[in-house]
Motif scaffolding. Structure first.
Motif, short mmCIF file in Angstrom:
data_model
loop_
_atom_site.label_atom_id
_atom_site.label_comp_id
_atom_site.label_asym_id
_atom_site.label_seq_id
_atom_site.Cartn_x
_atom_site.Cartn_y
_atom_site.Cartn_z
N GLU A 25 -5.32 18.47 106.35
CA GLU A 25 -4.25 17.82 106.08
C GLU A 25 -4.36 16.50 105.45
O GLU A 25 -5.46 15.98 105.40
N GLU A 31 3.85 21.21 106.04
CA GLU A 31 3.23 21.39 107.49
C GLU A 31 1.71 20.68 107.23
O GLU A 31 1.00 20.65 108.35
N LYS A 32 1.22 20.41 106.11
CA LYS A 32 -0.18 19.80 106.06
C LYS A 32 -0.11 18.53 105.17
O LYS A 32 -1.16 17.91 105.07
N LYS A 52 1.97 15.06 105.85
CA LYS A 52 2.60 14.10 106.94
C LYS A 52 2.43 12.67 106.83
O LYS A 52 1.28 12.17 106.46
#
Length: 270
Positions: free
Chosen positions: A33, A71-72, A74
């Protein structure tokens, strides 16, 4: 254990270059992430350039959601909640103490920043305990710590900065190549980075620091660009009272007088 890459910045505003770097890190498998750590406003420093921290976070939120890996990639408000002024080492310690058993943290920064790392608070601890990934900046060479960092020589280069984005917004220029549509829409909706917004921001900054010649010069320049001649002259005069040798303030003041003398010869009173 999750590998989390921390990308610190003011993101004022976040632009396509920021997101391209985050996408590159994910695409190359450099992390699980990427977390964009939005820096807070410094309560001890008057800064008229900086949009409110929550607005900068919301722009980052929109940009991350519009990325290829939402989704990775943020944003985080972690530094909004820690003691200020914010220091990177404090944020790293907090994250390690609270999430270190499940996450491994590394840092993404530009080559201009790695060259100044030894000026940061407790920089030795950062360098010893957190892997640093450095991306290239045009016209910049890594001068320090080459053996202790990972240089991402193939990372995407960005030919503009957040400063240039703000300047383009203020003059009504085309920002399509600089900003994601979601961020551009937000900026328009909130009227950010326009001349009128900047004057309001400078007003607030000058309330905190009324003898700041740089802020007076900036506000006078904004008044000049918006055609508020009297307000511009007042700011240039106040700037010159503080810094009598300020050449830029002198030149801009003379330009205002020339405009007034040309346009209003019947009422001009030097």
């Amino acid at each position: 254990m999750k590998n989390v890459l921390l990308y610190f910045g003011s993101f004022n505003p976040i632009h396509r270059g920021h997101i391209a770097l985050a996408e590159y890190a994910v695409e190359q498998g450099l992390c699980d992430e990427v977390i964009l750590v939005v820096s807070p406003q410094n309560p001890h420093k008057a800064t008229a350039d900086l949009a409110p921290e929550l607005m900068r976070f919301e722009m980052a939120e929109k940009a991350c959601a519009a990325s290829r890996f939402p989704e990775k990639i943020k944003p985080s408000v972690i530094e909004f909640m820690l003691e200020r002024p914010s220091y990177t080492i404090n944020t790293l310690r907090y994250l390690t103490e609270n999430f270190g058993s499940e996450m491994h943290f590394s840092i993404l920064m530009g080559c201009d920043l790695i060259n100044t790392l030894d000026r940061w608070k407790e920089w030795e601890e950062i360098l010893a305990n957190y892997p640093i990934l450095v991306y290239p900046r045009r016209g910049c060479e890594v001068e320090k710590f080459q053996e202790r960092i990972t240089y991402l020589k193939n990372a995407p280069l960005c030919d503009f900065s957040s400063t240039e984005v703000r300047e383009a917004v203020e003059r009504g220029g085309n920002t399509r190549e600089m900003l994601l549509a979601e961020v551009a829409d937000y900026i328009r909706e909130k009227n950010l980075y326009t001349t009128s917004w900047r004057i309001l921001s400078l007003n607030a900054a000058l309330e905190q620091d009324p003898q700041n010649a740089r802020l007076l010069l900036e506000r006078g320049s904004c008044q000049y660009r918006s055609g508020s001649w009297g307000d511009a002259i007042n700011d240039f005069n106040r700037c010159l009272e503080i810094e009598p040798d300020n050449q830029e303030a002198m030149q801009l003041k003379e330009m205002v007088y020339e405009i007034l003398s040309y346009r209003y010869t019947d009422i001009y009173n030097p």
